[in-house]
Design an enzyme around this catalytic site. Structure first.
Site, PDB file in Angstrom:
ATOM      1  N   HIS A  32     -23.531   9.197 -13.041  1.00 11.27           N
ATOM      2  CA  HIS A  32     -23.325  10.617 -12.735  1.00 11.27           C
ATOM      3  C   HIS A  32     -23.283  11.504 -13.992  1.00 11.27           C
ATOM      4  O   HIS A  32     -23.967  12.522 -14.068  1.00 11.27           O
ATOM      5  CB  HIS A  32     -22.039  10.821 -11.939  1.00 11.27           C
ATOM      6  CG  HIS A  32     -21.918   9.943 -10.726  1.00 11.27           C
ATOM      7  ND1 HIS A  32     -22.998   9.589  -9.963  1.00 11.27           N
ATOM      8  CD2 HIS A  32     -20.847   9.337 -10.139  1.00 11.27           C
ATOM      9  CE1 HIS A  32     -22.600   8.816  -8.960  1.00 11.27           C
ATOM     10  NE2 HIS A  32     -21.297   8.644  -9.055  1.00 11.27           N
TER      11      HIS A  32
ATOM     12  N   LYS B 117      -9.682   8.487 -13.471  1.00 10.49           N
ATOM     13  CA  LYS B 117      -8.950   8.484 -12.196  1.00 10.49           C
ATOM     14  C   LYS B 117      -7.511   8.909 -12.485  1.00 10.49           C
ATOM     15  O   LYS B 117      -7.030   8.771 -13.610  1.00 10.49           O
ATOM     16  CB  LYS B 117      -8.925   7.074 -11.609  1.00 10.49           C
ATOM     17  CG  LYS B 117     -10.300   6.459 -11.381  1.00 10.49           C
ATOM     18  CD  LYS B 117     -10.892   6.888 -10.073  1.00 10.49           C
ATOM     19  CE  LYS B 117     -12.181   6.162  -9.781  1.00 10.49           C
ATOM     20  NZ  LYS B 117     -13.010   6.860  -8.806  1.00 10.49           N
TER      21      LYS B 117
HETATM   22  C1  BG6 Z   1     -18.708   7.255  -6.945  1.00 14.59           C
HETATM   23  C2  BG6 Z   1     -17.735   6.390  -7.685  1.00 14.59           C
HETATM   24  O1  BG6 Z   1     -20.018   6.999  -7.365  1.00 14.59           O
HETATM   25  O2  BG6 Z   1     -18.407   8.616  -7.176  1.00 14.59           O
HETATM   26  C3  BG6 Z   1     -16.321   6.712  -7.277  1.00 14.59           C
HETATM   27  O3  BG6 Z   1     -18.017   5.027  -7.404  1.00 14.59           O
HETATM   28  C4  BG6 Z   1     -16.045   8.182  -7.408  1.00 14.59           C
HETATM   29  O4  BG6 Z   1     -15.387   5.961  -8.036  1.00 14.59           O
HETATM   30  C5  BG6 Z   1     -17.118   9.000  -6.729  1.00 14.59           C
HETATM   31  O5  BG6 Z   1     -14.776   8.440  -6.822  1.00 14.59           O
HETATM   32  C6  BG6 Z   1     -16.951  10.464  -7.041  1.00 14.59           C
HETATM   33  O6  BG6 Z   1     -17.840  11.205  -6.264  1.00 14.59           O
HETATM   34  P1  BG6 Z   1     -17.508  12.692  -5.836  1.00 14.59           P
HETATM   35  O7  BG6 Z   1     -18.720  13.126  -5.102  1.00 14.59           O
HETATM   36  O8  BG6 Z   1     -16.278  12.641  -4.998  1.00 14.59           O
HETATM   37  O9  BG6 Z   1     -17.276  13.439  -7.118  1.00 14.59           O
END
Ligand code: BG6
Length: 508
Positions: free
Chosen positions: A245, A345
């Site tokens: 991401h 987290k």
């Molecule tokens: C996921 C991760 O790809 O993205 C998670 O595995 C994380 O750990 C999540 O919580 C976060 O996504 P978003 O869309 O809630 O920001």
């Protein structure tokens, strides 16, 4: 003609149908597409899992998922029933050859137009190759765009395993049939980065090292790891968030303009960025990367337990729940501009923001003013939850004399677009059905992202962090993360929606 009648029929085979991802993300997204008329008139969703469930109990489970996680809230009975008719279930183990004999014949529907078949792997990663190997028995799949395969992250565990997975996939399918999901790319505000940069002429002249001092990308999460301990403890923040991401966000900020808005043009430009990221030698890792793990703390006034006490987590775990990196993109546009990335987290709040911090003015003409009030310009792309864009500038405060104050020029999605954004998974599923891979990861992108972080992963796995836990649940990460930017005489910027005076967009 309505939208759905223009779409080719589809059968989605959902491997891992009884799992969390299916109930939380995939099915609610499909349900919303159904409500919006964005599924073809003829479609079926065939869940596959090992669990002994009846079609009825699976539908019930999916309904609970929709009720709990759909952006529209709980389903209405009549609407749900119309959708549920399309849901089917096959109970099977994933290495059972007869399962695949059956799945590859699903196209023989007798429908006027034969359906496209999407194999969606919403399973734990250890099952990916089992499914791919089985599908590999059917050579007719390769190259036939009617068959597509969707793979969720984690795509590999490191560069070596990602390459092996790509290799295996490409023996069975062609690249054009493979959809590697990074759900961040489906978010409206992430897609907006390209519209913002390349749909407006004013940014380009200043979008470079001459004007930008540094870039910060923060993706903080309030949640801990919940019930995902088994997966997370073998992954950690670097693999779980940064490799995919945050690296994608960095690419969208740093990439050159495509000449056309096509999948391969955009992916080429993004992969150019990855290749330009300065490699971090293992010996330099401590100067460029910081890891953290949350200990006991407080979240919203409630005691929060330490990571090592979470379910399915090793009591001596060396896994990071926070990671911060400093990266450089060695090209003409970005030479010398640090990109600081952080994610974690159990941080004080859920926020994803990209800040472009501009250089200070070259000379202060307002010599009598306290320079403390000067803030260099800052452009903030608020990815979520308070979607919007903020440009911070200096203004004269009304009154006698010359007093300056930072003020924001901004727009918030909720004010300007009077419609709910589709969930990222909805956008991605439509693109899969329309055969548009632009928002998906190509093999070379995934591998390039692993190349960047592989040295860090190696150093971290070879060295146990003796200071863990090194931040309390509810804090912005460990003090070492501060040092990472402080050594460059900078600080982490408080996300704009956390500012006491509430900068930018705020939905609360
Ligand atoms: C996921 C991760 O790809 O993205 C998670 O595995 C994380 O750990 C999540 O919580 C976060 O996504 P978003 O869309 O809630 O920001």
């Amino acid at each position: 003609m309505n939208k759905s009648s223009q779409m080719e029929p589809v059968i989605i085979v959902l491997f891992g149908a009884s799992g969390d991802l299916s109930a939380r993300k995939v099915i609610p997204a499909l349900y919303n597409l159904h409500l919006d008329g964005l599924l073809p008139q003829q479609y079926a969703i065939v869940g596959v899992a090992r669990s002994s469930l009846t079609e009825e109990t699976l539908r019930e489970r999916f309904r609970q998922g929709v009720d709990q996680y759909s952006r529209r809230g709980p389903a209405k009975d009549q609407e749900w029933d119309a959708f549920a008719e399309h849901l089917h279930y096959i109970q099977s183990s994933y290495d059972e050859p007869t399962l695949y004999d059956r799945l590859t014949k699903l196209g023989d529907t007798g429908w006027e137009t034969p359906p496209n078949i999407v194999f969606y792997l919403a399973t734990p990663p250890n099952l990916f190759t089992i499914v791919i190997d089985q599908l590999g028995r059917f050579s007719e799949l390769q190259g036939d765009i009617r068959y597509r395969i969707v793979i969720e992250k984690p795509f590999g565990h490191d560069l070596h395993s990602a390459k092996a997975l790509n290799q295996r996939l490409l023996q069975v399918f062609e690249e054009k049939q493979i959809y590697r999901i990074d759900h961040y790319l489906g978010k409206e505000t992430v897609q907006n980065i390209l519209a913002f940069r390349f749909g407006n002429a004013m940014w380009e002249p200043i979008w470079n090292r001459n004007f930008i001092d540094h870039v910060q990308i923060t993706v903080s999460e309030k949640i801990g790891i919940g019930r995902r301990g088994r997966y997370y403890d073998s992954a950690g923040a670097l693999r779980d968030m940064i490799q995919n991401h945050l690296m994608q966000l960095l690419c969208l900020i740093a990439m050159e303009a495509p000449t056309e808005f096509t999948a391969d043009q955009i992916r080429n430009k993004k992969v150019d960025v990855m290749h330009a990221i300065r490699a971090i030698n293992k010996a330099d890792v401590p100067a460029f990367a910081v890891r953290g793990q949350y200990g006991q703390g407080w979240m919203d006034g409630q005691p929060a337990q330490a990571y090592r006490c979470e379910k399915d987590v090793d009591i001596n775990s060396n896994t990071e729940t926070f990671a911060a990196l400093k990266l450089f993109v060695d090209n003409w546009r970005w030479q010398g501009v640090p990109f600081y990335l952080r994610t974690g987290k159990c941080m004080p709040g859920r926020v994803s923001e990209i800040s472009l911090q501009f250089r200070p003015v070259p000379h202060h003409p307002f010599a009598h003013l306290n320079t403390q009030v000067f803030q260099p310009n800052r452009l903030v792309l608020q990815i979520e939850p308070n979607e919007g864009v903020v440009l911070r500038t200096q203004a004269k405060e009304p009154g006698m004399g010359m007093k300056l104050k930072p003020v924001d020029m901004s727009y918030c999605y909720q004010d300007v677009f009077h419609q709910a954004s589709p969930d990222a998974y909805e956008t991605l599923l439509v693109d899969i059905m329309r055969n548009d891979p632009g928002l998906f990861m190509r093999a070379d992108q995934v591998e390039a992202a692993w190349s960047v972080i592989d040295p860090i992963l190696e150093v971290w796995s070879e060295n146990t962090e003796l200071n863990f836990p090194n931040y309390q649940a509810g804090q912005w990460g460990p003090p070492e993360a501060e040092s990472l930017v402080a050594q460059d005489r900078r600080t982490w910027l408080l996300p704009i929606s956390f500012e006491p005076k509430r900068g930018g967009c705020s939905v609360e």
